[in-house]
Every structure is written in C-alpha cells, then in structure tokens.
Scaffold this active site. Structure first.
Site, short mmCIF file in Angstrom:
data_model
loop_
_atom_site.label_atom_id
_atom_site.label_comp_id
_atom_site.label_asym_id
_atom_site.label_seq_id
_atom_site.Cartn_x
_atom_site.Cartn_y
_atom_site.Cartn_z
N GLU A 1 47.81 57.24 34.01
CA GLU A 1 48.08 57.18 35.28
C GLU A 1 49.51 56.37 35.69
O GLU A 1 50.18 56.82 36.63
CB GLU A 1 46.88 56.04 35.92
CG GLU A 1 46.96 55.74 37.41
CD GLU A 1 45.84 54.56 37.44
OE1 GLU A 1 44.55 54.99 37.48
OE2 GLU A 1 46.17 53.48 37.91
N LYS B 1 39.27 53.99 29.23
CA LYS B 1 39.58 53.57 30.68
C LYS B 1 41.03 52.99 30.52
O LYS B 1 42.15 53.35 31.50
CB LYS B 1 38.78 52.56 31.26
CG LYS B 1 39.32 52.05 32.68
CD LYS B 1 39.11 53.07 33.75
CE LYS B 1 39.81 53.18 34.89
NZ LYS B 1 39.88 51.70 35.38
N MET C 1 35.96 46.88 44.94
CA MET C 1 35.20 47.84 44.10
C MET C 1 33.78 47.41 44.15
O MET C 1 32.94 48.29 44.34
CB MET C 1 35.74 47.74 42.56
CG MET C 1 37.08 48.33 42.27
SD MET C 1 37.31 49.98 42.33
CE MET C 1 36.14 50.71 41.13
O1 LIG Z 1 41.64 51.14 37.25
C1 LIG Z 1 42.47 51.43 38.01
C2 LIG Z 1 42.50 52.64 38.78
O2 LIG Z 1 41.92 53.57 37.80
C3 LIG Z 1 43.06 50.38 38.68
O3 LIG Z 1 42.94 50.18 40.24
C4 LIG Z 1 44.94 50.78 38.44
O4 LIG Z 1 44.91 51.06 37.30
C5 LIG Z 1 45.67 49.30 38.98
O5 LIG Z 1 46.12 49.08 37.62
P1 LIG Z 1 47.58 48.42 37.69
O6 LIG Z 1 47.58 47.07 38.67
O7 LIG Z 1 47.92 48.18 36.39
O8 LIG Z 1 48.66 49.31 38.49
#
Ligand SMILES: O=C(CO)[C@H](O)[C@H](O)COP(=O)(O)O
Length: 329
Positions: free
Chosen positions: A200, A193, A11
């Site tokens: 997500e 977020k 990132m």
């Molecule tokens: O911020 C993110 C995407 O927006 C992260 O990459 C993603 O949420 C990974 O999280 P996790 O390891 O809990 O699956």
C-alpha cells in the site's frame, strides 16, 4: 454467534454493526462509554467492564469470544493480558488490529498455556468496510478458524460482482474468493496484512510522485512552450476508466482532487503506523530487496521535516569543495 467487540472506533464500531446486520450478537465494550451507548442504540449489548462483557457473552452457554480492535502494541497487549487474567479454557481471543506478527506468536503461546485460543486477523477495508465488507487475512489453529467461519463470512465482502480469476481451479476452498483466507498458524494473518500495507505504501507513493510531476509541469522554471497547466482532477478521473493503473487508491485520489484540487486541507506531514517499517525489517531478515517499499517509507519520514540535518550537511560539503551556494528558498 455472540462475541465481545472491544474497541469501538472507526474500524471496531463498523465491524460490530456489520456483524449485527448479519444476525450476530455483539457485546460492546470500550473505555469510551459514549461509543458503547451508540452501539447499544444500534442493538448491541452494552458492557461496562471486561468481567461484565465475559458474563454477557457466556449467557448462551458458550465460552467467550473476544474480538479486540485496538491500536497495536501496549494497548492491545494490556487488554489481552486482562482478558487472559480471568479467562477459562476454550475462550477465543481474536486480534483484528494491525499487530506485529511476532507479538501474535508470543501471545498465542502464552494463551495456549491456559487453553485459550488466539487468532490474528489482518483486516483491511477502512471506513468503507461497513458497506463494502472487510478483506481478512487470518492466522491461528485450523479448527478454531473453521468454528469462527460465520463471523468471518459475515464481515467479508463476499464474491460480489468481481469476476472469477481465469485459470483458478474449480471446487477449491472458496474463502479467498469471498474475501478472507486462513493464511497459516499464529501470526500468519498479520504477516500477510503487514506485507499488504507495505505494498500500500509503495502504490500510494507511486501515485503521489506521478501527480507531483504532473503538477510541476506548470512551473515557471520550465521553457514557456513546455509548460502545461494540467487538470489533475480530470487526469485522475480519466485514469479510473479503463487504464492500466486504475485502482481503489486512484479512486480515492480522484475523490480528493475533485473536492479540493490543490489538496489545501492537508499539510503533507504523512504519518505511519509501523507496518511499512516491519515489512522492510522482514525483507532484511529474508535478504529480499524491497527498493520501492523502502523508498516509500523513507518518503514519509522525509515529509515530516522541512529540511533534515543531512541536507544541511550536503549544502555544507558543496560549499566546502566548490563554494557552491544553496538554492534560494
Ligand atoms: O490497515 C490499513 C489499511 O489496510 C491502515 O489503515 C493503513 O495501512 C494505515 O497505515 P499507516 O498509518 O501506516 O499509513
């Protein structure tokens, strides 16, 4: 603007590149000296220590701005403590990682005692952000966030080709339409977020379960005339085109299935970084039911063990009350 980028991983490195492409100056610092050297080749000012990074950042006469892009928790806390140790009034610390919002509130209070400003930025965009831009959810003092606008504006995707939302008023703050918002005071950015990431989990789990059922339709346990050997790559592909469930996560699923139809590259032990759990904790504090998000998180936990002790207990009880035996493996 000139700012220090700390943490030059997937990132941070790409965000620094995107900022430089927009004309900002980056002082690059990371414990991984190769990552610093690589970014210096791309035009960044290399720093070998936090003190050097501060000095290089202040060369233009302004107080240092620090963008920290590190794993949440102890690592980020440690670096912010080190920055705070040598900080002058007016410096700005931005945490762009996935920190817990209550950590932001604590840090903002501690830094305010030294007149150092703290801004939390929930950053979404993953490895595609360099090209597509990053969606940002920002928390912190209004004026500081306004002053940093050139940085946010450069990192954000911009309005692009996405149609304006029907019914949205004209002439209002257009930052959301360009891909970033000032959500509120300290912690608000990471809170939004965190919920984004909770959602997500739920969306990912829904696609995953749907594809599992499609795949299972070829099972020999089903009557022969009800079995379908479905082409999952084609199904993902067709759903991308005009269907109600098209999305970027579906695009990524289609890409994965196109190159590896049986997903043989993956074991299925799904990790998590904490945001899903924090989302559920926040929901509990508010007494808000989050059935899907909870199930999605628990499905990840379940993915990491072949069989839980609880499942053995289930089999033991079934055997106990009815002599029922387990399914053959
Ligand atoms: O911020 C993110 C995407 O927006 C992260 O990459 C993603 O949420 C990974 O999280 P996790 O390891 O809990 O699956």
């Amino acid at each position: 603007m000139r700012l220090v980028m700390i943490g030059l991983g997937r990132m941070g490195g790409n965000m620094a590149r995107r900022l430089m492409q927009a004309g900002h100056e980056i002082v690059a610092y990371d414990r991984d000296t190769d990552a610093v050297a690589k970014l210096a080749d791309a035009g960044a000012i290399a720093a070998a220590s936090l003190d050097e990074a501060r000095a290089r950042c202040q060369e233009g006469g302004a107080e240092a701005i620090w963008w920290v892009m590190l794993p949440h928790g102890a690592v980020t806390d440690g670096v912010i403590d080190q920055i705070a140790g040598g900080a002058s009034a007016g410096e700005v610390v931005i945490d762009g990682g996935n920190s817990f919002y209550k950590d932001d509130i604590r840090r903002a209070k501690a830094l305010a005692e030294k007149d150092v400003h703290y801004v939390d930025v929930g950053t979404s965009g993953g490895v595609w952000g360099l090209e597509r831009g990053y969606c940002m959810m920002i928390g912190g003092p209004d004026q500081v966030v306004r002053d940093l606008d050139p940085v946010f504006s450069a990192l954000a995707p911009g309005a692009g080709s996405i149609e304006r939302t029907r019914g949205r008023a004209e002439g209002i703050d257009d930052r959301a339409e360009r891909g970033y918002i000032h959500a509120g005071p300290a912690g608000a950015g990471h809170f939004v977020k965190m919920i984004h990431n909770g959602i997500e989990y739920g969306l990912m789990q829904a696609y995953a379960e749907g594809f599992d059922v499609l795949k299972g339709k070829a099972s020999e346990k089903l009557p022969e005339d009800e079995r379908y050997d479905l082409n999952l790559a084609d199904i993902a592909e067709v759903w991308r085109r005009g269907s109600v469930i098209s999305s970027w996560l579906l695009d990524l699923t289609a890409q994965a299935l196109a190159s590896d139809p049986h997903l043989e590259k993956f074991s299925g032990n799904v990790a998590d970084s904490g945001e899903g759990q924090w989302t559920i904790e926040a929901a509990m504090e508010e007494a808000v039911p989050v059935n899907v998000l909870t199930t999605a998180l628990f499905a990840r936990y379940r993915s990491r063990v072949e069989h839980t002790f609880g499942e053995k207990a289930l089999s033991a009880m079934r055997f106990g009350f009815g002599g029922h035996v387990e399914m053959p493996q």
